[in-house]
Design a protein around this motif. Structure first.
Motif, PDB file in Angstrom:
ATOM      1  N   CYS A  55       0.814  -1.227   0.000  1.00 12.96           N
ATOM      2  CA  CYS A  55       0.000   0.000   0.000  1.00 12.96           C
ATOM      3  C   CYS A  55       0.845   1.275   0.000  1.00 12.96           C
ATOM      4  CB  CYS A  55      -0.959   0.012   1.191  1.00 12.96           C
ATOM      5  SG  CYS A  55      -0.125   0.236   2.782  1.00 12.96           S
ATOM      6  N   PHE A  56       2.174   1.136   0.178  1.00 10.52           N
ATOM      7  CA  PHE A  56       3.130   2.255   0.137  1.00 10.52           C
ATOM      8  C   PHE A  56       2.936   3.263   1.277  1.00 10.52           C
ATOM      9  CE2 PHE A  56       3.235   0.381  -3.999  1.00 10.52           C
ATOM     10  CZ  PHE A  56       4.580   0.398  -4.335  1.00 10.52           C
ATOM     11  N   LYS A  57       2.314   2.793   2.368  1.00  7.59           N
ATOM     12  CA  LYS A  57       2.207   3.653   3.545  1.00  7.59           C
ATOM     13  C   LYS A  57       3.484   3.529   4.367  1.00  7.59           C
ATOM     14  CE  LYS A  57      -2.825   3.597   4.020  1.00  7.59           C
ATOM     15  NZ  LYS A  57      -3.974   3.105   4.805  1.00  7.59           N
ATOM     16  N   HIS A  72       8.579  -5.768   3.092  1.00  2.63           N
ATOM     17  CA  HIS A  72       7.950  -5.401   4.368  1.00  2.63           C
ATOM     18  C   HIS A  72       6.501  -4.974   4.134  1.00  2.63           C
ATOM     19  CE1 HIS A  72      12.166  -5.291   5.543  1.00  2.63           C
ATOM     20  NE2 HIS A  72      11.798  -5.237   6.808  1.00  2.63           N
ATOM     21  N   TYR A  73       5.641  -5.266   5.113  1.00  2.00           N
ATOM     22  CA  TYR A  73       4.202  -5.002   4.967  1.00  2.00           C
ATOM     23  C   TYR A  73       3.620  -4.455   6.269  1.00  2.00           C
ATOM     24  CZ  TYR A  73       5.003  -8.069   0.993  1.00  2.00           C
ATOM     25  OH  TYR A  73       5.506  -8.622  -0.157  1.00  2.00           O
ATOM     26  N   CYS A  74       2.500  -3.725   6.131  1.00  2.07           N
ATOM     27  CA  CYS A  74       1.794  -3.201   7.308  1.00  2.07           C
ATOM     28  C   CYS A  74       1.376  -4.353   8.219  1.00  2.07           C
ATOM     29  CB  CYS A  74       0.539  -2.440   6.892  1.00  2.07           C
ATOM     30  SG  CYS A  74       0.838  -0.968   5.905  1.00  2.07           S
ATOM     31  N   ASP A  75       0.814  -5.391   7.596  1.00  4.04           N
ATOM     32  CA  ASP A  75       0.264  -6.521   8.354  1.00  4.04           C
ATOM     33  C   ASP A  75       0.045  -7.689   7.398  1.00  4.04           C
ATOM     34  OD1 ASP A  75      -1.995  -5.758   6.871  1.00  4.04           O
ATOM     35  OD2 ASP A  75      -2.782  -4.549   8.530  1.00  4.04           O
ATOM     36  N   ARG A  76      -0.568  -8.745   7.913  1.00  4.90           N
ATOM     37  CA  ARG A  76      -0.835  -9.937   7.091  1.00  4.90           C
ATOM     38  C   ARG A  76      -1.771  -9.630   5.920  1.00  4.90           C
ATOM     39  NH1 ARG A  76       3.031 -13.737   8.002  1.00  4.90           N
ATOM     40  NH2 ARG A  76       3.337 -14.089  10.234  1.00  4.90           N
ATOM     41  N   CYS A  78      -1.965  -6.829   4.109  1.00  3.02           N
ATOM     42  CA  CYS A  78      -1.166  -6.262   3.019  1.00  3.02           C
ATOM     43  C   CYS A  78      -0.248  -7.322   2.402  1.00  3.02           C
ATOM     44  CB  CYS A  78      -0.334  -5.083   3.523  1.00  3.02           C
ATOM     45  SG  CYS A  78      -1.230  -3.509   3.546  1.00  3.02           S
ATOM     46  N   GLN A  79       0.276  -8.210   3.248  1.00  5.65           N
ATOM     47  CA  GLN A  79       1.169  -9.256   2.728  1.00  5.65           C
ATOM     48  C   GLN A  79       0.423 -10.193   1.782  1.00  5.65           C
ATOM     49  OE1 GLN A  79       3.271 -11.563   5.683  1.00  5.65           O
ATOM     50  NE2 GLN A  79       4.751 -12.333   4.196  1.00  5.65           N
ATOM     51  N   ASN A 218      -4.694   6.236  -1.548  1.00  5.66           N
ATOM     52  CA  ASN A 218      -5.257   4.926  -1.205  1.00  5.66           C
ATOM     53  C   ASN A 218      -4.887   3.851  -2.223  1.00  5.66           C
ATOM     54  OD1 ASN A 218      -6.709   3.265   0.538  1.00  5.66           O
ATOM     55  ND2 ASN A 218      -8.626   3.531  -0.598  1.00  5.66           N
ATOM     56  N   GLY A 219      -3.607   3.824  -2.622  1.00  7.49           N
ATOM     57  CA  GLY A 219      -3.120   2.762  -3.491  1.00  7.49           C
ATOM     58  C   GLY A 219      -3.351   2.963  -4.969  1.00  7.49           C
TER      59      GLY A 219
END
Length: 478
Positions: A55-57, A72-76, A78-79, A218-219
């Protein structure tokens, strides 16, 4: 991207420009003409551990891919959402032993998508990757060397079991990235964090005074109308910052994008007189004095850039004050060299919490910008917002609220109400409106309550100054 959105635009041959996009219906300022997800996108090399690869946040704590240890990801969530694009990349990084540079990673993601879906038109795309301009034939010797090095690095990284592509096609993809790579910003639009390819956006031609702007939200990228657009009008965005005289903009466009700008503002040199303005009247300086001050300003800007990189902010302030002392009796209020120094001075002084002096410089900067920029320019909106926040910190509530309201009106058009920066600004607008009412009712009590409130909370430090300007439209490899 919805089918309806793409039915509202049409690819056509634009005279002297090649392909372009034109409107099929009327759009008003702030309307989203279309929103487009990236065909492929990657995080910059320097930020791979602090920005989510889906998401590039930008986040403080990110979840790392357990296989390649790179993504790397915000959470599962996003992964999982990014797995289709990361799957081949993940195994290739493990086999290669390390992740390649952003250009190699982006080219690989593009070609893995072609391997999965073919090179024809993807859903919602008006053109295919094959049909995008690469301008490889226009590359100079240095660019050809870089291209050759990228191709070699790509071949070393590309797995033998994946579909094999010819050298000419690989070169085409790298040429597409060089000419059409769009800069992705973080969730607040303040820092460039990655690069992506958006085939529909690539069809929108340049104009120094455009009728559209592009925002990453938002992506997806959103192409938004800046002014009223009638059916049949060509859609345009600006590839470069307008805050340069026409000759300099044309040089930049020729060097980076290989075309000669023939827009009205360049042909007629509109606003060049404002950007090169000098003091008028009895105290009008001589041409020799102007030349000396402009050269001094250029030299000072170079020294300031070095000092900023080294974090010598008090030295930056000292150089800005010295330069302004020389500029103010000679250069006009809209002169770009004066405005550049005012911008740096206000930003650095705010960071050092010297808010009153920063507010004075910020006001002069905004007054100049308002005479030069398009009234709905995103960079103007961001500059006015920063000036408003600086005035608030300085305790200048009336001026601060006024600037925040102006910025909010601009960003509603350029960014839209759902963008995080616009939401933040709306909170600030409501807060400063309440404070202004209190100030107007009892000025003494307002300052007493403000002083008490600031004592009971940590001082909000302004972000550390960066050498980066606000994210540009297209990403050019340094």
């Amino acid at each position: 991207m919805t089918k309806g959105e793409m039915e509202s635009v049409e690819v056509f041959t634009s005279e002297g420009k090649g392909r372009g996009l034109k409107a099929q219906k009327e759009f008003l300022p702030g309307d989203v003409i279309f929103a487009e997800p990236a065909y492929a996108a990657v995080v910059f090399d320097s930020l791979t551990h602090v920005v989510c690869h889906t998401c590039f946040k930008r986040q403080e704590r990110l979840h790392r891919c357990g296989q390649c240890k790179f993504a790397h990801y915000c959470d599962r969530t996003c992964q999982r959402a990014g797995w289709l694009n990361h799957k081949n990349e993940c195994s290739a990084i493990k086999k290669h032993g390390k992740a390649p540079t952003e250009n190699i990673r982006l080219a690989a993601r593009i070609m893995w998508k072609i391997e999965r879906e073919g090179s024809g038109l993807s859903e919602g795309c008006l053109v295919s990757i094959d049909d995008l301009q690469n301008h490889v034939d226009n590359f100079g010797e240095e660019e050809k060397k870089e291209l050759h090095a990228d191709v070699q690095s790509f071949l070393e990284f590309w797995p033998s079991q994946s579909q094999q592509f010819g050298m000419q096609y690989i070169s085409h993809v790298f040429g597409v990235i060089s000419c059409n790579g769009f800069t992705l910003s973080d969730q607040r639009g303040l820092q460039a964090v990655g690069v992506g390819i958006f085939p529909n956006l690539c069809q929108v031609n340049h104009d120094c005074w455009p009728n559209c702007t592009v925002i990453f939200n938002n992506g997806k990228i959103e192409l938004r109308a800046l002014s009223k657009i009638s059916p049949g009008d060509e859609l345009s965005v600006s590839y470069v910052d307008f805050l340069n005289v026409s000759e300099e903009r044309r040089k930049q466009l020729k060097k980076q994008y290989y075309f000669d700008c023939a827009c009205e503002h360049c042909k007629k040199q509109i606003k060049d007189d404002l950007m090169l303005a000098v003091k008028q009247g009895e105290s009008k300086p001589s041409a020799e004095t102007v030349k000396e001050v402009v050269q001094f300003s250029k030299d000072t800007l170079e020294k300031i850039n070095k000092a900023r990189i080294e974090g010598l902010y008090h030295e930056v302030v000292k150089m800005c004050r010295e330069c302004l002392k020389k500029q103010e009796p000679v250069l006009g209020d809209t002169n770009i060299y004066l405005l550049r120094i005012l911008s740096i001075a206000s930003e650095v002084l705010s960071y050092l919490q010297m808010f009153e002096e920063a507010a004075d410089y910020a006001k002069k900067m905004v007054d100049g910008y308002m005479k030069i920029y398009h009234p709905n320019n995103a960079q103007l909106g961001m500059a006015v917002m920063r000036a408003g926040v600086t005035h608030w910190h300085a305790g200048l509530i009336e001026a601060g609220h006024g600037l925040i309201c102006k910025a909010y009106a601009i960003l509603l058009i350029t960014h839209g109400p759902s963008h995080p920066i616009t939401k933040d600004l709306e909170v600030m607008r409501v807060q400063t409106e309440m404070e202004l009412r209190m100030f107007q009712q009892n000025e003494f009590m307002y300052y007493k309550m403000r002083e008490a409130a600031l004592k009971n909370q940590k001082i909000q430090v302004m972000p550390e100054p960066s050498n980066e300007t606000s994210p540009g439209l297209f990403h050019k490899k340094e």
